[in-house]
Design a protein around this motif. Structure first.
Motif, PDB file in Angstrom:
ATOM      1  N   PRO A 111       0.791  -1.239   0.000  1.00 35.47           N
ATOM      2  CA  PRO A 111       0.000   0.000   0.000  1.00 35.47           C
ATOM      3  C   PRO A 111       0.818   1.282   0.000  1.00 35.47           C
ATOM      4  O   PRO A 111       0.349   2.309  -0.489  1.00 35.47           O
ATOM      5  N   ARG A 112       2.047   1.234   0.530  1.00 33.31           N
ATOM      6  CA  ARG A 112       2.854   2.455   0.589  1.00 33.31           C
ATOM      7  C   ARG A 112       3.980   2.459  -0.451  1.00 33.31           C
ATOM      8  O   ARG A 112       4.959   3.180  -0.311  1.00 33.31           O
ATOM      9  N   PHE A 113       3.801   1.661  -1.509  1.00 38.47           N
ATOM     10  CA  PHE A 113       4.784   1.583  -2.586  1.00 38.47           C
ATOM     11  C   PHE A 113       4.294   2.352  -3.808  1.00 38.47           C
ATOM     12  O   PHE A 113       3.121   2.307  -4.175  1.00 38.47           O
ATOM     13  N   ARG A 114       5.239   3.071  -4.448  1.00 37.08           N
ATOM     14  CA  ARG A 114       4.923   3.841  -5.649  1.00 37.08           C
ATOM     15  C   ARG A 114       5.974   3.570  -6.713  1.00 37.08           C
ATOM     16  O   ARG A 114       7.174   3.609  -6.443  1.00 37.08           O
ATOM     17  N   TYR A 115       5.508   3.285  -7.939  1.00 39.21           N
ATOM     18  CA  TYR A 115       6.391   3.013  -9.068  1.00 39.21           C
ATOM     19  C   TYR A 115       6.374   4.210 -10.010  1.00 39.21           C
ATOM     20  O   TYR A 115       5.308   4.649 -10.456  1.00 39.21           O
ATOM     21  N   VAL A 116       7.577   4.764 -10.310  1.00 45.58           N
ATOM     22  CA  VAL A 116       7.678   5.960 -11.152  1.00 45.58           C
ATOM     23  C   VAL A 116       8.636   5.675 -12.311  1.00 45.58           C
ATOM     24  O   VAL A 116       9.846   5.843 -12.188  1.00 45.58           O
ATOM     25  N   PRO A 117       8.107   5.231 -13.457  1.00 42.31           N
ATOM     26  CA  PRO A 117       8.972   5.096 -14.635  1.00 42.31           C
ATOM     27  C   PRO A 117       9.167   6.447 -15.300  1.00 42.31           C
ATOM     28  O   PRO A 117       8.281   7.310 -15.268  1.00 42.31           O
ATOM     29  N   ALA A 118      10.345   6.642 -15.889  1.00 36.20           N
ATOM     30  CA  ALA A 118      10.643   7.906 -16.566  1.00 36.20           C
ATOM     31  C   ALA A 118      11.380   7.614 -17.867  1.00 36.20           C
ATOM     32  O   ALA A 118      12.211   6.700 -17.930  1.00 36.20           O
ATOM     33  N   LEU A 119      11.064   8.405 -18.899  1.00 40.78           N
ATOM     34  CA  LEU A 119      11.693   8.225 -20.204  1.00 40.78           C
ATOM     35  C   LEU A 119      12.602   9.407 -20.513  1.00 40.78           C
ATOM     36  O   LEU A 119      12.207  10.564 -20.352  1.00 40.78           O
ATOM     37  N   SER A 120      13.806   9.111 -20.966  1.00 38.78           N
ATOM     38  CA  SER A 120      14.734  10.184 -21.331  1.00 38.78           C
ATOM     39  C   SER A 120      14.511  10.659 -22.760  1.00 38.78           C
ATOM     40  O   SER A 120      14.979  11.736 -23.146  1.00 38.78           O
ATOM     41  N   ASP A 121      13.803   9.853 -23.561  1.00 38.83           N
ATOM     42  CA  ASP A 121      13.531  10.220 -24.946  1.00 38.83           C
ATOM     43  C   ASP A 121      12.051   9.983 -25.238  1.00 38.83           C
ATOM     44  O   ASP A 121      11.658   8.929 -25.716  1.00 38.83           O
ATOM     45  N   ALA A 122      11.228  10.963 -24.923  1.00 35.35           N
ATOM     46  CA  ALA A 122       9.783  10.863 -25.149  1.00 35.35           C
ATOM     47  C   ALA A 122       9.354  11.915 -26.160  1.00 35.35           C
ATOM     48  O   ALA A 122       8.392  12.658 -25.970  1.00 35.35           O
ATOM     49  N   ALA A 123      10.047  11.948 -27.281  1.00 37.89           N
ATOM     50  CA  ALA A 123       9.895  13.035 -28.245  1.00 37.89           C
ATOM     51  C   ALA A 123       8.537  13.049 -28.931  1.00 37.89           C
ATOM     52  O   ALA A 123       8.079  14.105 -29.380  1.00 37.89           O
ATOM     53  N   ASP A 124       7.860  11.887 -29.030  1.00 39.20           N
ATOM     54  CA  ASP A 124       6.600  11.874 -29.779  1.00 39.20           C
ATOM     55  C   ASP A 124       5.432  12.479 -29.009  1.00 39.20           C
ATOM     56  O   ASP A 124       4.353  12.683 -29.561  1.00 39.20           O
ATOM     57  N   GLY A 125       5.620  12.765 -27.727  1.00 37.29           N
ATOM     58  CA  GLY A 125       4.583  13.416 -26.942  1.00 37.29           C
ATOM     59  C   GLY A 125       3.480  12.517 -26.449  1.00 37.29           C
ATOM     60  O   GLY A 125       2.564  12.981 -25.755  1.00 37.29           O
ATOM     61  N   ALA A 126       3.535  11.224 -26.766  1.00 35.75           N
ATOM     62  CA  ALA A 126       2.467  10.316 -26.341  1.00 35.75           C
ATOM     63  C   ALA A 126       2.634   9.860 -24.894  1.00 35.75           C
ATOM     64  O   ALA A 126       1.689   9.386 -24.271  1.00 35.75           O
ATOM     65  N   TRP A 127       3.815  10.015 -24.366  1.00 33.82           N
ATOM     66  CA  TRP A 127       4.112   9.566 -22.997  1.00 33.82           C
ATOM     67  C   TRP A 127       3.605  10.594 -21.995  1.00 33.82           C
ATOM     68  O   TRP A 127       3.954  11.777 -22.063  1.00 33.82           O
ATOM     69  N   ALA A 128       2.777  10.133 -21.037  1.00 36.23           N
ATOM     70  CA  ALA A 128       2.193  11.053 -20.059  1.00 36.23           C
ATOM     71  C   ALA A 128       2.927  11.045 -18.733  1.00 36.23           C
ATOM     72  O   ALA A 128       2.581  11.810 -17.829  1.00 36.23           O
ATOM     73  N   GLY A 129       3.939  10.179 -18.605  1.00 38.82           N
ATOM     74  CA  GLY A 129       4.641  10.066 -17.336  1.00 38.82           C
ATOM     75  C   GLY A 129       5.832  11.005 -17.241  1.00 38.82           C
ATOM     76  O   GLY A 129       5.971  11.968 -18.004  1.00 38.82           O
ATOM     77  N   ALA A 130       6.708  10.719 -16.272  1.00 37.74           N
ATOM     78  CA  ALA A 130       7.889  11.552 -16.028  1.00 37.74           C
ATOM     79  C   ALA A 130       8.865  11.444 -17.198  1.00 37.74           C
ATOM     80  O   ALA A 130       8.967  10.399 -17.860  1.00 37.74           O
ATOM     81  N   THR A 131       9.593  12.521 -17.451  1.00 40.32           N
ATOM     82  CA  THR A 131      10.573  12.537 -18.534  1.00 40.32           C
ATOM     83  C   THR A 131      11.900  13.082 -18.023  1.00 40.32           C
ATOM     84  O   THR A 131      11.962  13.821 -17.045  1.00 40.32           O
ATOM     85  N   GLY A 132      12.968  12.707 -18.738  1.00 35.76           N
ATOM     86  CA  GLY A 132      14.305  13.165 -18.372  1.00 35.76           C
ATOM     87  C   GLY A 132      15.148  12.025 -17.830  1.00 35.76           C
ATOM     88  O   GLY A 132      14.670  10.898 -17.637  1.00 35.76           O
ATOM     89  N   LEU A 133      16.428  12.305 -17.601  1.00 27.45           N
ATOM     90  CA  LEU A 133      17.288  11.318 -16.952  1.00 27.45           C
ATOM     91  C   LEU A 133      16.726  10.996 -15.581  1.00 27.45           C
ATOM     92  O   LEU A 133      16.203  11.875 -14.878  1.00 27.45           O
ATOM     93  N   ILE A 134      16.842   9.749 -15.163  1.00 25.60           N
ATOM     94  CA  ILE A 134      16.170   9.339 -13.935  1.00 25.60           C
ATOM     95  C   ILE A 134      16.698  10.087 -12.719  1.00 25.60           C
ATOM     96  O   ILE A 134      15.941  10.406 -11.786  1.00 25.60           O
ATOM     97  N   THR A 135      17.979  10.435 -12.717  1.00 18.94           N
ATOM     98  CA  THR A 135      18.506  11.196 -11.577  1.00 18.94           C
ATOM     99  C   THR A 135      17.933  12.613 -11.551  1.00 18.94           C
ATOM    100  O   THR A 135      17.716  13.176 -10.476  1.00 18.94           O
ATOM    101  N   ASP A 136      17.668  13.172 -12.732  1.00 12.53           N
ATOM    102  CA  ASP A 136      17.031  14.490 -12.769  1.00 12.53           C
ATOM    103  C   ASP A 136      15.589  14.409 -12.262  1.00 12.53           C
ATOM    104  O   ASP A 136      15.109  15.336 -11.588  1.00 12.53           O
ATOM    105  N   VAL A 137      14.913  13.314 -12.577  1.00 11.67           N
ATOM    106  CA  VAL A 137      13.541  13.119 -12.099  1.00 11.67           C
ATOM    107  C   VAL A 137      13.529  13.012 -10.575  1.00 11.67           C
ATOM    108  O   VAL A 137      12.690  13.603  -9.892  1.00 11.67           O
TER     109      VAL A 137
END
Length: 345
Positions: free
Chosen positions: A268-294
């Protein structure tokens, strides 16, 4: 036959016998003494220690980034490359006394390939079944060495599962062009093939007896040990706040998404945060950038957090530098950083 020598570790007061043709780290592991280590190849510096008494020891080849010449002259050593030729007393600089005493002796095993499937365009999920012995105990987050057939070389891969109760081991392995093992895995390994492994190794394990929040940062095949830790938490009902930041280049580089979302319901207290460094097409609604920057923009105060980092060496290096700046105690940053072969390493 070569001689054996006594090596005493301070300040924990533990002694092991080390044959001259063994490294100190290897001998300790064979006797169930789990010293801090990472690559076992003299590259990462995780096992760096100081020789208090005795000076007759030699080192296999290592990187001067892990042990600069001036430190070697002052008496520092890398336990993964050091061979003793007399009794020694060594001061451990990076250690967890509870972890040291909970070690599992390493074993060699023959395994048979059950499956070798793609989980992304360049990562494989390899499942093997133990043949001899039929069980290999390990702690979630640890790894084994695979012998690369016909080479005399080994490569290290973390288990993604939590035990060998069903007789199997699961791995997530990134395929590198020219990679000594991964290209072999990509082009030759078939169900029914036999492979040789040795382990367990590694200290990338969950420190129990703490209620501290958990932060996981991963990328690439660093998914495997973190998935093992999360699966173990779910199996044991560990209820600690936890966030897993996983970095990928594009959506096709993501894997195990469905299981990680399901773990959000089991923990219940776990959260998964995927992030893409190359989401150029704009279809990705999640976090973007290098994971350390996120992580940097998402987390403002990580005081009191236990952090676990595993992935490509540049990502690990960036995260290990970033996390203390965000409040994580340096001693509570645990990481695995493996060297690679092939075009990417």
């Amino acid at each position: 036959m070569t001689e054996k020598h006594r090596v005493r570790f301070e300040p924990v007061g533990i002694e092991v016998e080390v044959d001259e043709d063994q490294t100190i780290l290897r001998a300790a592991a064979e006797q169930g003494v789990m010293l801090m280590h990472g690559c076992k190849e003299g590259q990462c510096g995780s096992c760096k220690s100081f020789v208090l008494d005795g000076d007759d020891l030699e080192h296999d080849r290592y990187s001067t980034f892990a042990l600069p010449d001036f430190e070697a002259e002052e008496g520092y050593t890398l336990l993964c490359r050091a061979h003793p030729y007399e009794d020694l007393t060594i001061e451990l600089l990076n250690y967890d006394e509870e972890m040291i005493r909970s070690g599992l002796p390493i074993r060699s095993a023959t395994v048979g390939v059950v499956s070798n499937d793609n989980v992304t365009h360049d990562m494989r999920r390899l499942v093997v079944r133990l043949i001899e012995p039929e069980e290999l105990r390990f702690f979630p987050g640890q790894y084994v060495d695979f012998a690369v057939p016909g080479t005399g070389e080994t490569r290290s891969f973390s288990m993604a599962n939590t035990s060998t109760a069903d007789g199997t081991l699961e791995f997530v392995i990134k395929v590198y062009p020219g990679g000594l093992f991964s290209e072999y895995l990509d082009t030759k390994v078939q169900p029914g093939d036999r492979l040789e492994i040795t382990g367990p190794f590694g200290v990338f394990t969950l420190r129990d007896g703490r209620d501290a929040p958990l932060l996981f940062v991963g990328g690439g095949a660093g998914m495997a040990p973190i998935l093992s830790l999360l699966r173990s938490m779910a199996e044991r009902g560990v209820d600690r706040p936890a966030t897993f930041y996983y970095g990928a280049r594009t959506e096709r580089d993501l894997c195990f998404d469905d299981e990680l979302r399901e773990l959000e319901t089991r923990l219940p207290r776990f959260r998964y945060v995927p992030a893409l460094s190359d989401a150029a097409d704009g279809a990705w609604a999640g976090a973007t950038g290098l994971i350390t920057d996120v992580v940097r923009t998402s987390e403002t105060d990580l005081s009191g957090v236990d952090a676990y980092v595993c992935g490509p060496p540049p990502m690990v290096e960036a995260a290990v530098e970033l996390l203390p700046a965000l409040g994580v105690d340096e001693k509570r940053v645990f990481y695995d950083k493996f060297t690679t072969t092939g075009d990417d390493g």
